[in-house]
Design a protein around this motif. Structure first.
Motif, mmCIF file in Angstrom:
data_model
loop_
_atom_site.group_PDB
_atom_site.id
_atom_site.type_symbol
_atom_site.label_atom_id
_atom_site.label_comp_id
_atom_site.label_asym_id
_atom_site.label_seq_id
_atom_site.Cartn_x
_atom_site.Cartn_y
_atom_site.Cartn_z
ATOM 1 N N LEU A 122 -20.152 20.101 61.727
ATOM 2 C CA LEU A 122 -20.197 19.133 60.639
ATOM 3 C C LEU A 122 -21.394 19.350 59.722
ATOM 4 C CD1 LEU A 122 -19.122 15.857 62.497
ATOM 5 C CD2 LEU A 122 -17.743 17.287 60.989
ATOM 6 N N ALA A 134 -19.338 10.415 64.714
ATOM 7 C CA ALA A 134 -19.624 9.853 63.395
ATOM 8 C C ALA A 134 -20.770 8.852 63.465
ATOM 9 C CB ALA A 134 -18.373 9.188 62.832
ATOM 10 N N PHE A 181 -25.445 11.615 56.465
ATOM 11 C CA PHE A 181 -24.565 11.390 55.327
ATOM 12 C C PHE A 181 -25.063 10.193 54.525
ATOM 13 C CE2 PHE A 181 -22.268 13.601 58.631
ATOM 14 C CZ PHE A 181 -21.695 14.648 57.925
ATOM 15 N N VAL A 230 -20.221 6.747 55.692
ATOM 16 C CA VAL A 230 -19.182 7.184 56.616
ATOM 17 C C VAL A 230 -17.971 6.297 56.392
ATOM 18 C CG1 VAL A 230 -18.529 7.486 59.044
ATOM 19 C CG2 VAL A 230 -20.889 7.928 58.321
ATOM 20 N N LEU A 276 -19.132 11.319 55.079
ATOM 21 C CA LEU A 276 -18.317 11.774 56.198
ATOM 22 C C LEU A 276 -17.077 10.897 56.239
ATOM 23 C CD1 LEU A 276 -17.761 13.402 58.793
ATOM 24 C CD2 LEU A 276 -19.106 11.695 60.048
#
Length: 375
Positions: free
Chosen positions: A104, A128, A135, A139, A186
């Protein structure tokens, strides 16, 4: 402004399953009746009360004071939106999480596949959650994607204030691709069926990253961007089951039950549910049931959680040659010879390759083969 209520409520069942809860268990936690929850999931209740949504969000461990992320996320992009709470009994998976952490960082899209009930969604949610700090633009979680088209997915993920989300399909898809190019987000797409749903949404120059879970490998992604989620190793399966039953079952029974589940997280959750909700049944009784191939799938049912149903849904979408290979698994126990279709099953984790071009099916796959052939 479009009404996002229904598309957000479509997440409820996915959120509940990811949390390892039956409808009855969610009802107890939330105070919302099983009938209401079932009505929302089946879209019979189209506009539930806001208090109902808040209660369900809180019971599912969703973030936020209002806890109603089942509804529209509004125009927000930054922040965690719609991501289920991590599974409290999540155990092990160090190699899986390490692979995701590495991929990722540098790839624009990766996919998790594996046996039905292997814990793909739980793994994606855990990763995640762990990696959200990477990120800065947020998300996002959407699922199950089911039969949604690429344009429908794009519209669900675009901010409602974006006029492109109301335009023709190519405009909505183009706007979503631009969003991925501009934002370091993400996006988790859960239970994707095929390439047509996500291929048009993945620009090769994306700054954002898409994490996909699905039952079948996407041909549009490189093999190196695909990770086969295996059943839990014996030690992790025992630890997970012991955590689920809160140490209420004897250690020998936990070991035997975990083995009977073949390390499949869904099977472990169902087994724990049966032990906790039916204390009048001895653990040994369930051990005996799981040891009988002709009865094991009947034992792995708790409320609307069913290992057999999960297998049947995935089996229906297999290529014809792979379905034929499943039916060949009714042969006596032991490795089966390589035949057309077994490579398809190996890609999905239904069988593992062994020596001499032979394949060993997961024990629950072999049990399911009896159902598929009616034997």
């Amino acid at each position: 402004m479009r009404d996002n209520t229904q598309e957000q409520l479509h997440r409820l069942r996915s959120l509940r399953i990811a949390a390892g809860l039956t409808i009855d268990e969610l009802a107890v936690r939330s105070g919302v009746s099983p009938r209401t929850i079932g009505g929302i999931e089946r879209h019979r209740i189209r506009r539930p009360h806001q208090g109902t949504l808040r209660a369900l969000g809180a019971a599912l461990g969703l973030d936020g004071v209002d806890a109603d992320q089942l509804r529209s996320a509004g125009g927000q992009v930054a922040g965690v939106t719609g991501l289920p709470g991590v599974t409290t009994h999540f155990t092990g998976r160090r190699d899986d999480l390490a692979w995701l952490a590495a991929r990722l960082e540098h790839r624009h899209a990766v996919q998790l596949i594996g046996l039905p009930g292997a814990g793909k969604t739980a793994l994606a949610v855990q990763a995640a959650t762990d990696l959200a700090w990477r990120f800065p633009d947020g998300v996002r979680f959407l699922g199950p994607v089911a039969d949604a088209t690429a344009a429908t997915i794009a519209r669900r993920l675009l901010p409602p204030a974006d006029a492109s989300s109301h335009g023709p399909d190519p405009v909505a898809i183009g706007a979503y691709r631009d969003l991925l190019r501009r934002r370091r987000i993400l996006v988790v797409l859960d239970d994707v069926r095929d390439d047509h749903q996500v291929g048009p949404l993945l620009p090769p120059d994306a700054l954002g990253v898409t994490l996909i879970t699905g039952r079948h490998p996407l041909t549009g992604l490189a093999v190196t961007d695909r990770w086969l989620v295996p059943p839990l190793p014996a030690a992790d399966a025992r630890a997970a089951l012991d955590t689920m039953v809160d140490g209420t079952a004897p250690a020998p029974a936990v070991t035997a039950l975990a083995a009977g589940c073949g390390g499949l997280p869904l099977a472990l959750r169902v087994t724990a549910n049966r032990l906790l909700t039916r204390p009048q049944w001895s653990a040994q009784w369930l051990v005996d049931r799981l040891a009988r191939p002709e009865r094991v799938l009947d034992a792995l049912v708790a409320g609307d959680l069913s290992v057999r149903d999960a297998f049947e849904r995935t089996y229906a979408g297999l290529p014809a040659r792979a379905r034929r290979a499943v039916r060949l698994l009714t042969r006596p126990a032991g490795p089966v010879p390589a035949e057309a279709g077994f490579l398809d099953l190996a890609e999905r984790g239904w069988v593992t390759a062994g020596r001499g071009h032979r394949y060993e099916p997961h024990p629950l796959v072999r049990a399911f083969a009896r159902v598929a052939t009616g034997t």
